[in-house]
Write a protein that holds these residues in place. Structure first.
Motif, short mmCIF file in Angstrom:
data_model
loop_
_atom_site.label_atom_id
_atom_site.label_comp_id
_atom_site.label_asym_id
_atom_site.label_seq_id
_atom_site.Cartn_x
_atom_site.Cartn_y
_atom_site.Cartn_z
N ARG A 60 0.95 -1.33 -0.04
CA ARG A 60 0.06 -0.05 0.04
C ARG A 60 0.96 1.33 0.11
N ASP A 61 1.95 1.14 0.64
CA ASP A 61 2.83 2.40 0.84
C ASP A 61 4.26 2.29 1.19
N ASP A 63 7.97 3.80 3.13
CA ASP A 63 9.05 5.07 3.37
C ASP A 63 10.22 4.34 3.70
N LYS A 76 4.47 11.51 4.85
CA LYS A 76 3.09 10.81 5.30
C LYS A 76 3.41 10.30 6.57
#
Length: 77
Positions: A60-61, A63, A76
């Motif tokens: 999904r994401d 970092d 985010k």
């Protein structure tokens, strides 16, 4: 740079923060948010990347908390 940290759903409905290549979860939590917070702390400590999955296991994401010569402009997490 350390091993990536994945935030993944578990079959029992809980969430886990798991270091890549490990058989055991580093942290098991009741919610995805708590697992993200735990995973973020681990990724920062290891200078690695946090990879967040959705309930179906898809990424999904991401970092990065390690050295990145071209860091993203988003903040985010």
């Amino acid at each position: 740079m350390g091993k990536n940290v994945h935030v993944l759903p578990r079959p029992d409905g809980k969430w886990q923060a798991k270091t890549e290549g490990s058989n055991k979860a580093a942290k098991v939590t009741e919610t995805q948010k708590l697992a993200i917070d735990a995973g973020k702390a681990i990724a920062k400590n290891q200078n690695s990347e946090l990879i967040i999955h959705d309930v179906k296991g898809r990424i999904r994401d991401k970092d990065s908390y390690g050295y990145d010569p071209n860091p993203p402009k988003d903040t985010k997490h």
